[in-house]
Each structure stands twice: as structure tokens, then as C-alpha cells.
Scaffold this motif. Structure first.
Motif, PDB file in Angstrom:
ATOM      1  N   ARG A 130      38.347  40.881  32.284  1.00 37.59           N
ATOM      2  CA  ARG A 130      39.721  40.831  32.451  1.00 37.59           C
ATOM      3  C   ARG A 130      40.053  39.619  33.486  1.00 37.59           C
ATOM      4  NH1 ARG A 130      42.762  44.548  30.647  1.00 37.59           N
ATOM      5  NH2 ARG A 130      41.880  46.555  29.615  1.00 37.59           N
ATOM      6  N   LYS A 131      39.169  38.998  33.869  1.00 35.40           N
ATOM      7  CA  LYS A 131      39.237  38.086  35.271  1.00 35.40           C
ATOM      8  C   LYS A 131      40.453  38.519  35.970  1.00 35.40           C
ATOM      9  CE  LYS A 131      36.258  35.134  33.493  1.00 35.40           C
ATOM     10  NZ  LYS A 131      35.063  34.750  34.298  1.00 35.40           N
ATOM     11  N   GLU A 132      40.246  39.631  36.780  1.00 32.47           N
ATOM     12  CA  GLU A 132      41.272  40.144  37.589  1.00 32.47           C
ATOM     13  C   GLU A 132      40.530  40.585  38.806  1.00 32.47           C
ATOM     14  OE1 GLU A 132      44.448  41.937  34.488  1.00 32.47           O
ATOM     15  OE2 GLU A 132      42.886  43.238  35.255  1.00 32.47           O
ATOM     16  N   LYS A 152      44.713  43.527  40.748  1.00 29.11           N
ATOM     17  CA  LYS A 152      44.719  42.722  39.476  1.00 29.11           C
ATOM     18  C   LYS A 152      45.358  41.395  39.517  1.00 29.11           C
ATOM     19  CE  LYS A 152      44.083  46.924  37.032  1.00 29.11           C
ATOM     20  NZ  LYS A 152      44.651  47.923  36.085  1.00 29.11           N
ATOM     21  N   LEU A 153      45.091  40.864  40.526  1.00 29.21           N
ATOM     22  CA  LEU A 153      45.515  39.433  40.385  1.00 29.21           C
ATOM     23  C   LEU A 153      44.745  38.432  39.316  1.00 29.21           C
ATOM     24  CD1 LEU A 153      45.503  38.730  44.534  1.00 29.21           C
ATOM     25  CD2 LEU A 153      47.580  39.204  42.983  1.00 29.21           C
ATOM     26  N   ALA A 154      45.308  37.646  38.692  1.00 28.57           N
ATOM     27  CA  ALA A 154      44.656  37.107  37.491  1.00 28.57           C
ATOM     28  C   ALA A 154      43.896  35.682  38.162  1.00 28.57           C
ATOM     29  CB  ALA A 154      45.853  36.270  36.695  1.00 28.57           C
ATOM     30  N   TYR A 212      36.348  43.031  41.240  1.00 30.62           N
ATOM     31  CA  TYR A 212      36.356  41.784  40.572  1.00 30.62           C
ATOM     32  C   TYR A 212      35.932  42.109  38.904  1.00 30.62           C
ATOM     33  CZ  TYR A 212      35.789  37.181  38.358  1.00 30.62           C
ATOM     34  OH  TYR A 212      36.105  36.154  37.498  1.00 30.62           O
ATOM     35  N   SER A 270      40.884  42.514  42.744  1.00 34.77           N
ATOM     36  CA  SER A 270      42.025  43.426  43.650  1.00 34.77           C
ATOM     37  C   SER A 270      40.992  43.719  44.942  1.00 34.77           C
ATOM     38  CB  SER A 270      42.156  44.745  43.025  1.00 34.77           C
ATOM     39  OG  SER A 270      42.535  44.770  41.545  1.00 34.77           O
TER      40      SER A 270
END
Length: 305
Positions: free
Chosen positions: A115-117, A143-145, A111, A119
């Protein structure tokens, strides 16, 4: 057709979908059921760090894909809490929450708070209680937002490192409940309960005749008359894993717990009372010759009264 598929990846505790921003769906690749790749689309993801983790949910509202709904819940550190899948035909598959990590493994969790992503990868087996069968699943989400949402009310939490016969391991909260039990009659009693379902197939239970918020800061010996009692159980997993979340007495190993509990802070947030402290104990099961030692576990209790 693909642009009509909406995928919602939500935060734990998120109630409304209306604040989600519409964007063109992007396919999440590399998700397999019984070694056959199945398409899943994504639209947005949210995470409420204050509410204790991530909830990923994918919904095909047009019901055109094989996977109608996919739901994965993780702790803030990437430990699996729950996972479920529903197919277009209505078949439902999930896992036993008592020992979910025995059947589905989460790896490559990352996490990026800047970038607030988020995986991670999953691999394992899901079960259907109605069909009496299982499916093998695997997948990777890259890399899900992430969106963050303020949590209005924190649940009780526990985190501690237990020492077993040959190794030590960190156990953390998968889910928790706070409750008040009352009895009526001449000997009416009120008992304040805190229950923690933990990783590593453990369950921790607090009982107190006094509301935790009314306990002065200090250290208390466990198990003394009119004092806090703590019990520990370990899920042995002897039942059919297709039997979901049903309490079967013989599936659990009981421990005798001796130790102490320290109340370090009482505080209020948004009108809700919390009790914070630490606990140390030795837990023994004499029949199976199993012992766990907790040098220091940290807890925060949600007070309902």
C-alpha cells in the motif's frame, strides 16, 4: 487558513519538491509537546528505500501553528536517526545523534510496501542548546502515504549482530561517510576512510592504505602492517545532551579490535564503485572490562576514487 498550510514529508535524498502532487491537507492527530496537543498537517510523504530510510518533514509556511517545522529521520527498520523541531517563535529543539534512542523512542513502526504506507509513534525528550532547556514530545503518525524515489548514489552501510556480556543486539547504520586523507612531503601517504555511526551508540571506523575497490576478493587479517585497520568506539553519553554532536574525547570508550575482513564482491552502479563484504572481530576495552564479539557483519562501501 488550514488549507494554506503545506506539509512536506520527503524521502532521504529527495532534492526537489516540484514533483509532489498537491492535495488537500489532512491533520495528523495525537502530537503533544509537554502534554499539550499541537496540530500538525500533512500533504504528502516520500521514501527512498535505496537511500537508506525515511525522512518526515512538516513545514508550516504561513507560520500560523506553534510547530513551524518538524523533522524525523528513520532507518528502513524504523530506528531513529535524528529528530528536530522548530517553533513559530524560532526556538529549536533536537537530540544528540550519537545516542538518539536514549532520549526518543520509536514504536509501532510499520511500513506496508504494498500500500506504500508508513505508521509509527514517537515519545521522548528534545533539547535546546541555545535556551538550555528541554521539552517532552509524543505523537503517532498513521498510514502516511509513501512515494519511492530512485537513489542515484548509495552511502556505505553496515549491519551486524554484536554479542555483549549478557545479551546480543543488532546494530545498523545511522549515517556514514567515505573520505580520502592525503599527506604531503617526502613520506606522502593516502589513506582511505570509512566511518559508520551505528545504533546502540557505536561508531565503527575502517582505514586502508589501498583503495577498497583495488583489493582482490579474499580474506584479510585486521591490523597487519600495510593492511586494513578497524576501530570501534562506544558513546558513554557523559556530556550534557544539550551539547549536540560535539566530539568530546572522554565521552567515548575505545576498543582494541582483532579479527578478519572478507571482500566478497567489487561492482559498479551508475558509474559509482562499491565494495561488498563481511567482517568478524573481537573488540575489548580492558580498563572497563567490556567485550563485544561480532561473528559476522555485512558491509557495503562507497568508493570515492
Amino acid at each position: 487558513m488550514m488549507n494554506h498550510i503545506r506539509v512536506l514529508l520527503l524521502a532521504i535524498g529527495l532534492v526537489a519538491f516540484g514533483c509532489q502532487k498537491n492535495v488537500d491537507p489532512v491533520e495528523v492527530t495525537h502530537f503533544f509537546i509537554d502534554e499539550e496537543e499541537q496540530p500538525i498537517l500533512r500533504e504528502s510523504i516520500g521514501v527512498s528505500e535505496g537511500c537508506g530510510g525515511f525522512l518526515l518533514q512538516s513545514i508550516d509556511f504561513n507560520n500560523t501553528l506553534f510547530i513551524y517545522n518538524l523533522r524525523i529521520q528513520l532507518t528502513p527498520t524504523g530506528r531513529l536517526v535524528a529528530m528536530g523541531l522548530r517553533t513559530r517563535e524560532g526556538e529549536r529543539y533536537e537530540i544528540q545523534s550519537f545516542n538518539s534512542s536514549d532520549f526518543v523512542n520509536v514504536s509501532e513502526f510499520n511500513y506496508d510496501k504494498v500500500r506504500k504506507e508508513v505508521s509509527f509513534s514517537v515519545a521522548g525528550k528534545l533539547f535546546s542548546s541555545s535556551l538550555n532547556k528541554s521539552i517532552n514530545i509524543s505523537g503517532h503518525f498513521e498510514k502516511l502515504a509513501v512515494k519511492t524515489y530512485e537513489c542515484n548514489k548509495e552511502s556505505s552501510t553496515f549491519l551486524g549482530e554484536l554479542q555483549g556480556a549478557s545479551e546480543s543486539f543488532l546494530t545498523e547504520t545511522l549515517s556514514s561517510t567515505s573520505a580520502i586523507r592525503s599527506t604531503l612531503g617526502e613520506n606522502a601517504q593516502v589513506t582511505y576512510l570509512q566511518n559508520f555511526l551505528l545504533t546502540n551508540a557505536l561508531s565503527l571506523h575502517f582505514e586502508s592504505p589501498v583503495s577498497y575497490k583495488n583489493l582482490p576478493v579474499g580474506t584479510y587479517t585486521l591490523g597487519q602492517p600495510d593492511a586494513i585497520t578497524v576501530s570501534l568506539k562506544e558513546y558513554k553519553g557523559l556530556s550534557n545532551p544539550i551539547t549536540f554532536n560535539s566530539y568530546v574525547r572522554n565521552d567515548w570508550r575505545d576498543f582494541k579490535v582483532e579479527g578478519s575482513l572478507t571482500i566478497s564482491r567489487q561492482y559498479v552502479v551508475n558509474g559509482t564503485s562499491y565494495t561488498e563484504g563481511t567482517i568478524s572481530f573481537q573488540a575489548d576495552n580492558e580498563s572497563d572490562h567490556v567485550r563485544y564479539v561480532l561473528s559476522k557483519g555485512d558491509f557495503t562501501l562507497l568508493n570515492l576514487d
